[in-house]
Write a protein that holds these residues in place. Structure first.
Motif, mmCIF file in Angstrom:
data_model
loop_
_atom_site.group_PDB
_atom_site.id
_atom_site.type_symbol
_atom_site.label_atom_id
_atom_site.label_comp_id
_atom_site.label_asym_id
_atom_site.label_seq_id
_atom_site.Cartn_x
_atom_site.Cartn_y
_atom_site.Cartn_z
ATOM 1 N N LEU A 1 -50.593 -11.607 22.469
ATOM 2 C CA LEU A 1 -49.961 -12.530 23.410
ATOM 3 C C LEU A 1 -48.961 -13.430 22.698
ATOM 4 O O LEU A 1 -47.883 -13.715 23.226
ATOM 5 C CB LEU A 1 -51.020 -13.380 24.121
ATOM 6 N N PHE A 2 -49.283 -13.855 21.484
ATOM 7 C CA PHE A 2 -48.362 -14.677 20.695
ATOM 8 C C PHE A 2 -47.046 -13.938 20.470
ATOM 9 O O PHE A 2 -45.969 -14.498 20.627
ATOM 10 C CB PHE A 2 -49.006 -15.042 19.353
ATOM 11 N N TRP A 3 -47.134 -12.666 20.099
ATOM 12 C CA TRP A 3 -45.924 -11.894 19.827
ATOM 13 C C TRP A 3 -45.135 -11.617 21.093
ATOM 14 O O TRP A 3 -43.898 -11.650 21.081
ATOM 15 C CB TRP A 3 -46.274 -10.590 19.114
ATOM 16 N N LYS A 4 -45.818 -11.343 22.200
ATOM 17 C CA LYS A 4 -45.119 -11.113 23.467
ATOM 18 C C LYS A 4 -44.380 -12.379 23.909
ATOM 19 O O LYS A 4 -43.226 -12.328 24.311
ATOM 20 C CB LYS A 4 -46.101 -10.699 24.561
ATOM 21 N N THR A 5 -45.053 -13.505 23.835
ATOM 22 C CA THR A 5 -44.448 -14.766 24.244
ATOM 23 C C THR A 5 -43.303 -15.146 23.312
ATOM 24 O O THR A 5 -42.230 -15.546 23.766
ATOM 25 C CB THR A 5 -45.504 -15.887 24.270
ATOM 26 N N GLY A 6 -43.529 -15.012 22.022
ATOM 27 C CA GLY A 6 -42.483 -15.336 21.048
ATOM 28 C C GLY A 6 -41.257 -14.464 21.225
ATOM 29 O O GLY A 6 -40.111 -14.953 21.203
ATOM 30 N N THR A 7 -41.473 -13.174 21.428
ATOM 31 C CA THR A 7 -40.351 -12.253 21.649
ATOM 32 C C THR A 7 -39.623 -12.598 22.938
ATOM 33 O O THR A 7 -38.385 -12.595 22.996
ATOM 34 C CB THR A 7 -40.863 -10.797 21.704
ATOM 35 N N TYR B 1 -39.307 -15.536 24.506
ATOM 36 C CA TYR B 1 -38.467 -16.727 24.367
ATOM 37 C C TYR B 1 -37.342 -16.529 23.367
ATOM 38 O O TYR B 1 -36.252 -17.072 23.541
ATOM 39 C CB TYR B 1 -39.323 -17.944 24.008
ATOM 40 N N PHE B 2 -37.555 -15.730 22.343
ATOM 41 C CA PHE B 2 -36.480 -15.407 21.401
ATOM 42 C C PHE B 2 -35.340 -14.707 22.136
ATOM 43 O O PHE B 2 -34.164 -15.058 21.974
ATOM 44 C CB PHE B 2 -37.006 -14.515 20.263
ATOM 45 N N LEU C 1 -33.493 -17.284 24.474
ATOM 46 C CA LEU C 1 -32.772 -18.437 23.931
ATOM 47 C C LEU C 1 -31.979 -18.165 22.659
ATOM 48 O O LEU C 1 -30.860 -18.658 22.515
ATOM 49 C CB LEU C 1 -33.763 -19.576 23.679
ATOM 50 N N VAL C 2 -32.515 -17.411 21.729
ATOM 51 C CA VAL C 2 -31.857 -17.217 20.435
ATOM 52 C C VAL C 2 -30.927 -16.004 20.439
ATOM 53 O O VAL C 2 -29.791 -16.086 19.957
ATOM 54 C CB VAL C 2 -32.908 -17.085 19.303
ATOM 55 N N PHE C 3 -31.370 -14.902 20.974
ATOM 56 C CA PHE C 3 -30.565 -13.683 20.973
ATOM 57 C C PHE C 3 -29.204 -13.878 21.647
ATOM 58 O O PHE C 3 -28.189 -13.396 21.118
ATOM 59 C CB PHE C 3 -31.348 -12.533 21.602
ATOM 60 N N ILE D 1 -46.761 -19.513 35.722
ATOM 61 C CA ILE D 1 -45.306 -19.412 35.674
ATOM 62 C C ILE D 1 -44.881 -18.220 34.828
ATOM 63 O O ILE D 1 -43.998 -17.467 35.203
ATOM 64 C CB ILE D 1 -44.695 -20.724 35.127
ATOM 65 N N PHE D 2 -45.503 -18.052 33.684
ATOM 66 C CA PHE D 2 -45.182 -16.920 32.800
ATOM 67 C C PHE D 2 -46.440 -16.108 32.546
ATOM 68 O O PHE D 2 -47.442 -16.635 32.097
ATOM 69 C CB PHE D 2 -44.590 -17.425 31.478
#
Length: 82
Positions: free
Chosen positions: A4-10, A12-13, A16-18, A54-55
């Motif tokens: 879940l950490f990796w899914k959420t991090g990916t 938002y990356f 916002l960042v990409f 929400i997510f």
């Protein structure tokens, strides 16, 4: 680390960042304006605010959220020509 950490991090990356990277690499002279345009395309995700939770990384948005309905997608496609 948990999946879940990796899914959420990916998630938002990519939101916002990409787009900053894309704007800066391909539109260096006007990267700020391009980044704002790319962010504006994500306004379609405002309908997530009406969902509970929400997510949800395991939920498919198409057909679940009203701005992700097939009718809305057809309208977005037509807007490409304007």
């Amino acid at each position: 680390m948990d999946c879940l950490f990796w899914k959420t991090g990916t998630h938002y990356f990519l939101h916002l960042v990409f787009p900053v990277l894309i704007a800066f690499i391909f539109y260096r002279d006007h990267w700020k304006r391009t980044y704002l345009i790319l962010l504006a395309t994500m306004l379609v995700d405002l309908d997530h605010l009406f969902a509970n939770p929400i997510f949800d990384p395991d939920r498919n948005s198409i057909g679940f959220h009203f701005l992700h309905s097939y009718y809305a997608i057809a309208v977005y496609f037509l807007l490409l020509f304007f």
